[in-house]
Design an enzyme around this catalytic site. Structure first.
Site, PDB file in Angstrom:
ATOM      1  N   ILE A 107       0.855  -1.090  -0.053  1.00  0.00           N
ATOM      2  CA  ILE A 107      -0.090   0.166   0.019  1.00  0.00           C
ATOM      3  C   ILE A 107       0.723   1.134  -0.101  1.00  0.00           C
ATOM      4  CG2 ILE A 107      -2.153  -1.039   1.102  1.00  0.00           C
ATOM      5  CD1 ILE A 107      -1.073  -0.052   3.606  1.00  0.00           C
ATOM      6  N   GLY A 118       8.454   3.898  -0.117  1.00  0.00           N
ATOM      7  CA  GLY A 118       9.406   5.129  -0.050  1.00  0.00           C
ATOM      8  C   GLY A 118      10.848   4.641  -0.099  1.00  0.00           C
ATOM      9  N   MET A 174      13.158   4.203   1.829  1.00  0.00           N
ATOM     10  CA  MET A 174      13.659   3.456   2.971  1.00  0.00           C
ATOM     11  C   MET A 174      13.016   2.252   3.211  1.00  0.00           C
ATOM     12  SD  MET A 174      16.380   5.001   3.718  1.00  0.00           S
ATOM     13  CE  MET A 174      17.037   3.577   4.895  1.00  0.00           C
ATOM     14  N   LYS A 218       5.569  -2.111   8.298  1.00  0.00           N
ATOM     15  CA  LYS A 218       6.557  -1.336   7.711  1.00  0.00           C
ATOM     16  C   LYS A 218       7.712  -2.270   7.322  1.00  0.00           C
ATOM     17  CE  LYS A 218       5.074   3.117   9.538  1.00  0.00           C
ATOM     18  NZ  LYS A 218       5.269   4.393   9.921  1.00  0.00           N
ATOM     19  N   ASP A 272       8.485  14.473  12.471  1.00  0.00           N
ATOM     20  CA  ASP A 272       8.219  14.551  10.911  1.00  0.00           C
ATOM     21  C   ASP A 272       6.731  14.720  10.770  1.00  0.00           C
ATOM     22  OD1 ASP A 272       8.708  13.870   8.309  1.00  0.00           O
ATOM     23  OD2 ASP A 272       8.543  11.891   8.627  1.00  0.00           O
TER      24      ASP A 272
END
Length: 953
Positions: free
Chosen positions: A101, A104, A106, A126, A218
C-alpha cells in the site's frame, strides 16, 4: 570500480556518515558539469565513498522536485530487500502480507494480517529495504516499549515490532484507511473553520505524545491521515522520534532517512542538526497549518548543500498567511488573528514560539470561538472588538456599543479590575506551564548522550525516566506548588496508563496532600486533587476508599458556599458512577445534576462525560427516552470538539446502541454498536475496545445472534484474561470473561462456557451484588446444560439471596434461569406459577420484541406442564406475531424454538405424522440459528423427531 573500495552503509560509523555528508555538500556546491571530474579525482580515504556519492548525485533532479524518497537509489553495500523481494502471501514474522500500500526510499508498507490466529486484525506492516542488523532491531524494541504509552484516538497504534526469520526488522502499525490531510481538505473544499478543527485534532495527538515524552519530528500532511468519518490519525511515531539521548546525536539510520524526508516541514534547529525538543513539532505543525489554510507553503527550500539549506531556513521570512492565500474570502478570515498565530508558531528561535503544543492549540480555539488570541498584542480596543464579534446580537439589542463608547467611570473600573485579574491569572498559568515544560525537558536533558555512559542513557526505559522525574518534583519545584500539582497529576496519569498503579496512586496522594497543605483543606485545589485520587482508586478497584474521598470532597464543596460548577459536575458524575449498581435512583439523581451543569459549559471531556453518565444511569433505571436524548447531546458535543472528546466516542455510541436495543430499534442498535466497535478498533485503548466489544456481544446474544457474537466476545475475554488478576479495571475484566462464557453457553458449548464462567467467578468482587446475582444465574444455567442440577440449585439460591425482592431487568434474568431449573427437575408447575406471578412492569423497554420473547417462554412452560394444545396455540401466536415485526432478522432463535414447541405439542397430542415435518423444519431452523449440532435445544428436537419417525404411519 573495484568493489573492495566500497564501504557497506550498514557498517558505517558516525564519522563515516559525517565524511560522506561533507563530500556530498562539496559536490552539490559545484556546477553539475564539473561534478564527474571531481568524483574521478577523489583519492585516499575518500575513495571508498565514490560510488555512494555517484549514486546520490544521480538523483539530484529528483531531489529538486521533492520526490527524493519516492525512489531512493540502490546504495552500494546495503543488503537490499527492495523490488519484488516481498510478495502477497509471504510471511513476515507472525504476519501474512496481503498487498503493498506504499513505498518510500527506505522501505515499503504492506497491508497484512496475523497468520497465527491469535488476533484477527489487519495492520500496516512497515518493512525496511535494508537489513540494518542488531542495532536497528534493538532500537525497534526500545521504541515499542516507550510508544506503548501513547494512548490516543488520533495516534495510529504500534501493535508490534520484531525481526523475521531472515533478520529483517518490521513494525506492525494500526492500518488506517484515509487520505492525507491536505488532499482531504482540498477535495472537499473545506471551509477554514473545518480545517482548523482538523488541526486541533492533530495538535491534541501531538500534545499527548509530548506529555509522554515523545517528539514526532516528522509532521507533514503525508503522516496525517483523515478517515471517511472526519477523524484524524497521526502516523509515523515509529523510528528515531524519542526525546531521549538521541536528541543530541542522530543515528546512522536517521541520517539516511530523516533529512530528505522532512525538508519542507523541518524546523530551523532540525535543519542545523541541533538538539530537538517539543518546539520543533510546533514549528512543523505550523507549516502544515499554513499550507492547509492558505493553499501554499511559507517557503520552498532550495535543494542545495547543507550550508545553503541552513541559510535559507535562517533568513527566509515567511509571508503573512493572508498575503499567500489567493481567495479573497480566505484572505479576510486569515488577516489579523490567524496571521499572528501562524507567525508566532513559525518563529525561527524555539523560545519565541508557543511554549507548548497545547498553547498553540488554545490560540487556534480562541480564534474559532471569537476570543482574543495570545499571539496578538493586548489592548482595550482589541478586547472590545473581540467582545462585539462574539456577542453581535446582544450588542445590537442592548446598546452595549454605546455604553462602551461612553466610557463611564463604573465601566472603566470594572474593565481595569477584570484586566488585573486576567493578567494575574495569565501570569500564573504561564509561569506554571513554563515550569512544567522546563521540568519535563530537564528530565531528558539529564539523560542525554553528554554523560560518561551515553549507551546506558539511550537504554533508559520510560519507567526509569518517570521514576527520576517523580523523585525530583518535590525538591526541584518547591517554590512552584501549582507546577508541582500539575506534575503530580500528569505523571500519575502516565504511571496509570503503564499499569503501574501503585506509583500512580502514590503521586495522586502526594498531590492531594500538597493541595491541602499549601492551599487549604477546603480549597478548590484540594477538592479537585481529592476527586482525582478518588477516581484513580475507583479505577483500580478500591471503591470503598474512593467513595469515602468523594463524599468528603462533596461536603467540602458545599461548605464553600458558592460552589464551583466544574468541580460540582466532576463530583456528581463520579458519584453517579459509584451509585450506578448499588443505588440506581441515587446515581440517576447525581447524573441529572451533573448533566444540568454540563449543558451550561462548552464542549469538553468533562461535559461529555457527565452527559454520557446520565445516559448510562437513565438506561439502567428504565428512563430510556431520557437516556437516548442525553447520549445524543453527548454526541453533538463530541462533533463540536473532536480534538478533546473523540476518545470517548466509542463508549457513548455503545451505550446509545444498548438504549436503542431496549427501545426495540434493533437495526439501529446493531448499526450503532458495530460502529462503536469499529471505531474502538482504530483507537489504542484496549479497555474501550473491549467494552464496546462486550456490549456488541451482549446485544447479539440477546437477539439470537450468538454465532456473530463469538469474535468480539472472544477478543474481549482474551484481553481480560491476559491481565492475570490485576484489578486496575475493576470488575470489567471479570464481566468480559463471564460474558464470553454466556456467548458460548447460548451457542451450545456449555463445557467450554463453564471454564470461562469459573475463571470470571474467581475474579469478580463479592461487593457487587447486582453484577454477581445475574452472573451466578448464568453459571447455574451452564450447570443445568451439563446435567449438574445440584450445583445449579446452589448457584440459584445464592443469586436469589443477592437480588432480594427488587424488580428490574437483572432480577428478571435470575428468575428466568430459576424457572428453567424447575422445569429440569420436574417442577414445571412451580415455574409456570412464578412466570405468571412476576409479570414485568410496563415501561419504555416493553417493546414488541420483549413481549414476543416473554410469550415464547410461556409457550415453552405450557408444554412442560402437559398442556400441549395451549402450548401449540401460544407458539403459533408467537410465530404469527413475528411476521408483523419491523426487523424479523433478530428473532431466528425464537422462530426455531417455537417451531420445535409446535412439533413437540403435536407429538404429545398423538399426531406424529403432523409433527414429523414440523420437527424437521425446527431442526433446520436450529442449525441455521445456532450453527451447532451439540446444543441442548438441538438434542431435544432430535429426540422428538426420532419419536415421531417411529410412531408415524
Amino acid at each position: 570500480m573495484d568493489g573492495t573500495l566500497v564501504m557497506p552503509l550498514a557498517a558505517m560509523r558516525a564519522q563515516d556518515w559525517a565524511a560522506l555528508s561533507d563530500l556530498l555538500d562539496q559536490a552539490l556546491d559545484l556546477p553539475p558539469a564539473e561534478r564527474e571530474a571531481w568524483l574521478n579525482a577523489l583519492d585516499g580515504e575518500h575513495l571508498i565513498h565514490r560510488e555512494a556519492l555517484q549514486a546520490l548525485l544521480a538523483t539530484q533532479a529528483e531531489i529538486e522536485t521533492g520526490d527524493f524518497l519516492a525512489e531512493l537509489p540502490a546504495l552500494p553495500g546495503v543488503a537490499s530487500e527492495a523490488g519484488d523481494a516481498h510478495a502477497g502471501g509471504q510471511l513476515v514474522g507472525a504476519y501474512r502480507l496481503i498487498e503493498r500500500i506504499g513505498r518510500g526510499g527506505m522501505g515499503e508498507v504492506w497491508l497484512a494480517e496475523r497468520a497465527d490466529g491469535t488476533v484477527k486484525r489487519q495492520v500496516a506492516l512497515k518493512l525496511p529495504h535494508a537489513v540494518w542488523g542488531d542495532a536497528f532491531t534493538e532500537r525497534l524494541v526500545r521504541e515499542r516499549e516507550i510508544l506503548a504509552a501513547l494512548d490516543h484516538a488520533h495516534i495510529a497504534r504500534l501493535y508490534d515490532a520484531g525481526v523475521d526469520a531472515h533478520g529483517r526488522p518490521f513494525l506492525a502499525m494500526a492500518y488506517v484507511a484515509g487520505q492525507p490531510i491536505d488532499v482531504y481538505c482540498r477535495e472537499r473544499a473545506l471551509p477554514l473553520r473545518s480545517r482548523v478543527a482538523l488541526l486541533l485534532q492533530v495538535a491534541a495527538a501531538v500534545a499527548h505524545a509530548h506529555a509522554r515524552l515523545v517528539v514526532h519530528r516528522d509532521l507533514k500532511p503525508g503522516n496525517i491521515l483523515v478517515g471517511a468519518d472526519g477523524n484524524v490519525v497521526l502516523l509515523d511515531f515509529g523510528i528515531a522520534k524519542l526525546l531521549d539521548g538521541d536528541q543530541t546525536r542522530d543515528t546512522a539510520l536517521t541520517a539516511v532517512s530523516g533529512r530528505a524526508l522532512t525538508l519542507d516541514y523541518a524546523s530551523p534547529e532540525q535543519i542545523r542538526g541541533e538538539p530537538l525538543g517539543t518546539a520543533s513539532d510546533i514549528y512543523s505543525l505550523a507549516v502544515v497549518a499554513y499550507e492547509l489554510l492558505t493553499g501554499g507553503r511559507p517557503y520552498r527550500l532550495a535543494r542545495g548543500s547543507a550550508a545553503e539549506l541552513e541559510e535559507a531556513i535562517a533568513s527566509a521570512q515567511a509571508p503573512r498567511a493572508s498575503d499567500t492565500a489567493t481567495d479573497a474570502s480566505t484572505r479576510r478570515q486569515l488577516r489579523g488573528d490567524l496571521d499572528a498565530i501562524l507567525n508566532k508558531a513559525l518563529k525561527k528561535r524555539p523560545e519565541e514560539r508557543y511554549p507548548t503544543m497545547d498553547a498553540f492549540a488554545a490560540d487556534l480555539r480562541r480564534w474559532r470561538d471569537g476570543e482574543p488570541v495570545q499571539a496578538r498584542p493586548d489592548s482595550a480596543g482589541y478586547r472590545m472588538a473581540k467582545f462585539i464579534g462574539r456577542h453581535r446580537l446582544q450588542v445590537a439589542a442592548g446598546g452595549v456599543v454605546m455604553l462602551a463608547l461612553a466610557g463611564g467611570a463604573s465601566v472603566a473600573l470594572w474593565q481595569a479590575h477584570e484586566a488585573r485579574l486576567a493578567a494575574t491569572q495569565a501570569r500564573t498559568e504561564a509561569a506554571t506551564a513554563k515550569a512544567v515544560q522546563g521540568f519535563m525537558e530537564s528530565v531528558f536533558i539529564s539523560n542525554s548522550a553528554n554523560q560518561p555512559d551515553p549507551e546506558r542513557a539511550r537504554a533508559t526505559t520510560a519507567r526509569e525516566l518517570l521514576d527520576r522525574g517523580a523523585e525530583r518534583i518535590e525538591k526541584d519545584l518547591a517554590q512552584a506548588p501549582e507546577a508541582q500539582l500539575r506534575l503530580y497529576e500528569l505523571l500519575g496519569e502516565m504511571y496509570f496508563h503503564m499499569a503501574l498503579n501503585d506509583r500512580s496512586l502514590a503521586l495522586r496522594r502526594s498531590g492531594a496532600a500538597l493541595a491541602a497543605r499549601h492551599f487549604g483543606a477546603g480549597s478548590l485545589e484540594a477538592i479537585n486533587a481529592s476527586v482525582s485520587l478518588a477516581k484513580t482508586l475507583a479505577e483500580v478497584g478500591d471503591r470503598e476508599a474512593s467513595l469515602k474521598l468523594l463524599l468528603q470532597a462533596d461536603e467540602a464543596l458545599r461548605a464553600r458556599g458558592q460552589e464551583d460548577a466544574l468541580a460540582r459536575m466532576e463530583i456528581d458524575t463520579t458519584l453517579a458512577y459509584h451509585y450506578f449498581n448499588s443505588d440506581p435512583p441515587q446515581g440517576l439523581a447525581r447524573a441529572r445534576r451533573a448533566a444540568a451543569i454540563a449543558r451550561q459549559q462548552p464542549p469538553s471531556q468533562g461535559s461529555v462525560g457527565a452527559l454520557h453518565m446520565l445516559g448510562e444511569a437513565a438506561n439502567a433505571t428504565g428512563n430510556l427516552v431520557e437516556a437516548r436524548d442525553a447520549l445524543a447531546e453527548a454526541l453533538a458535543r463530541i462533533d463540536r470538539r473532536p480534538d478533546e472528546t473523540v476518545a470517548v466516542l466509542p463508549l457513548v455510541l455503545s451505550t446509545l446502541g444498548d438504549v436503542y436495543a431496549r427501545l426495540g430499534q434493533l437495526g439501529d442498535a446493531r448499526a450503532t454498536l458495530s460502529r462503536a466497535y469499529d471505531l474502538a478498533q482504530r483507537g489504542s485503548d484496549p479497555y474501550t475496545l473491549h467494552i464496546a466489544g462486550l456490549k456488541l456481544s451482549r446485544f447479539l446474544v440477546a437477539n439470537g445472534r450468538a454465532r456473530d457474537a463469538i469474535e468480539s466476545g472472544r477478543a474481549a475475554a482474551a484481553w481480560a484474561q491476559s491481565l492475570k488478576g490485576d484489578h486496575e479495571f475493576g470488575a470489567g475484566p471479570a464481566v468480559m470473561i463471564g460474558s464470553y462464557g454466556r456467548v458460548l453457553l447460548v451457542y451450545g458449548d456449555a463445557r467450554r462456557a463453564l471454564g470461562y464462567l469459573d475463571d470470571a467467578r474467581q475474579r469478580l468482587p463479592a461487593a457487587l451484588p447486582d453484577v454477581l446475582g445475574p452472573f451466578l444465574a448464568t453459571h447455574a444455567e451452564a450447570m443445568l446444560a451439563l446435567g449438574r442440577t445440584a450445583d445449579a440449585a446452589a448457584d440459584l439460591d445464592q443469586a436469589a439471596a443477592l437480588i432480594g425482592d427488587r424488580v428490574d431487568r437483572n432480577t428478571e434474568s435470575v428468575r428466568a434461569v430459576r424457572r428453567r431449573y424447575w422445569v429440569a427437575v420436574g417442577k414445571a408447575q412451580d415455574a409456570l406459577a412464578d412466570f405468571e406471578a412476576h409479570a414485568p412492569q410496563v415501561d419504555q423497554a416493553s417493546t414488541p420484541f420483549t413481549r414476543l420473547r416473554r410469550q415464547a417462554e410461556q409457550a415453552t412452560l405450557l408444554l412442560a406442564v402437559g398442556r400441549p394444545a395451549e402450548a401449540h396455540a401460544a407458539a403459533s401466536a408467537v410465530l404469527a406475531a413475528m411476521g408483523q415485526l419491523p426487523e424479523q432478522g433478530f428473532s431466528d432463535d425464537v422462530q426455531a424454538r417455537m417451531t420445535a414447541v409446535q412439533g413437540q405439542a403435536l407429538l404429545s397430542q398423538g399426531r406424529p405424522a403432523d409433527a414429523l415435518p414440523v420437527l424437521q423444519q425446527a431442526l433446520a431452523l436450529h442449525r441455521a440459528a445456532f450453527d451447532a449440532d451439540h446444543s441442548p435445544e438441538v438434542a431435544a428436537v432430535r429426540a422428538a423427531l426420532a419419536t415421531a419417525q417411529r410412531r408415524a404411519p
